[in-house]
Design an enzyme around this catalytic site. Sequence first.
Site, PDB file in Angstrom:
ATOM      1  N   CYS A   1     -14.875   5.892 -15.711  1.00 47.72           N
ATOM      2  CA  CYS A   1     -16.238   5.384 -15.914  1.00 47.72           C
ATOM      3  C   CYS A   1     -16.483   4.891 -17.333  1.00 47.72           C
ATOM      4  O   CYS A   1     -17.368   4.053 -17.559  1.00 47.72           O
ATOM      5  CB  CYS A   1     -17.267   6.452 -15.544  1.00 47.72           C
ATOM      6  SG  CYS A   1     -17.145   7.966 -16.524  1.00 47.72           S
TER       7      CYS A   1
ATOM      8  N   GLU B   1     -24.624  11.110 -14.123  1.00 41.58           N
ATOM      9  CA  GLU B   1     -23.532  10.554 -14.923  1.00 41.58           C
ATOM     10  C   GLU B   1     -22.987   9.362 -14.156  1.00 41.58           C
ATOM     11  O   GLU B   1     -22.240   9.517 -13.190  1.00 41.58           O
ATOM     12  CB  GLU B   1     -22.448  11.623 -15.144  1.00 41.58           C
ATOM     13  CG  GLU B   1     -22.910  12.809 -15.964  1.00 41.58           C
ATOM     14  CD  GLU B   1     -23.272  12.433 -17.392  1.00 41.58           C
ATOM     15  OE1 GLU B   1     -22.818  11.363 -17.875  1.00 41.58           O
ATOM     16  OE2 GLU B   1     -24.015  13.189 -18.034  1.00 41.58           O
TER      17      GLU B   1
END
Length: 452
Positions: free
Chosen positions: A240, A206
């Site tokens: 993110c 991720e």
Amino acid sequence: MNVFERQKAYFYSGATRSYQYRSKALNLLKEVIKDYETEIMKALKRDLNKSDSEAFMTEIGIIYKEIDFVLKHLKKWIKPKRVRTALTHIGSVGKIHPDPYGVTLIISPWNYPFQLAITPLIGAIAGGNTAIIKPSELTPNTAKLIEQVINQTFLDDFIAVEQGGADKSQELLDLPFDYIFFTGSVPVGKIVMEKASQHLTPITLELGGKSPVIVHEDASLKLAAKRIAWGKFINAGQTCVAPDYLFVHENVKEQFLSNLAEAIVELYGETPLNNPEYGQIINDKHFQRLTNYLNSGTLFHGGQTNSGKRSIEPTVLTNINHEDPIMAEEIFGPILPVLTYSDINEAIDYIRNQPKPLSFYFFSETAHYQNLVLEQISFGGGCINDTIYHLSTPYLPFGGIGESGIGSYRGKHSFETFTHQKSILKQSSHFDLPIRYPNFKNRMKWIRKMMK
């Protein structure tokens, strides 16, 4: 025997496989987090200056919802799934068994240090695995609390926490884990992938990257501005999936920028650096990196900094060139560069020529344009007329593509990430199809009929 070897032995004892064990562990995890709620929020305040409301919404409450969702469906998920039998396999039964991988490694980041350690752990537990968590050393208060929560609740034969910096991560990555789940930057993700390849260990990465947002001329500008400001500046931009840069149609640029400035003031006040609800930059290195970006383009809003607090105002920059340093790497901070376009294809072409982003956001009221960008742009996940919200629903997988990541999780997708779909064919012993054997008369004729 070290913790890795003990977890290996514990996994092969079969202790983690039953539904009762998994559900009990998830309930225990939820209860201990409830007991430590106040301490968790204090740790997040010390590490990132997160307000209690932001900490609960993004780090604690989302975990409760995830555990509840998994518990609601887990009994069904763990059952082998029967599949159809082909004519060529008459007499057999095919099933897919969701099989635990074994000993898993979870390496979590510093920007959401509690949630991004525990959410993958939920998937690991639900899948019937053991787990070793390596929290980020950049958020030491939260890392210490994660260890306290886990040690109080579970045997380290089942779940353990390993503290340390890059050296500890390297040490763990040298071990032959059965699965690795990493959340962090692209450069470190490449190292994790290289290390995993040495043991051919399956991984989820991720990562991040520059997630774009487009505001088309038919967008609801005031609402778009508010939702973009919220998504960009939550956790001081250290998310993110935060909008990294923005394309706005030239016909609505001035109105949108005015709405954006108003939204920032509405959310964070006239002096955000004095707002106790506004976050801080993680360390001096990142603070300096971000302040250097303030030299790009033209300052439209914000721009004030406080090095003592490691705080930067929500900032909007205009007159940005594609070659500016701020466009070269993920910003990961409260600075939003704004570019303009006259034709939607200009923005689409630019985005398609960059590494595939983790997230993409598009604001438009026209289905034609919504469908156009979804077809033309490849990205991990995103929203139409919103930002960030897609990652908090357990019904949607969350993950990247290309440089923004490999694999996905949340809800059932977490369970599937931490289980191998083992295919089993159970054949009948009551009869035997002679056509399978080479001495069957006119074999080719019958094979053709069966396999056409």
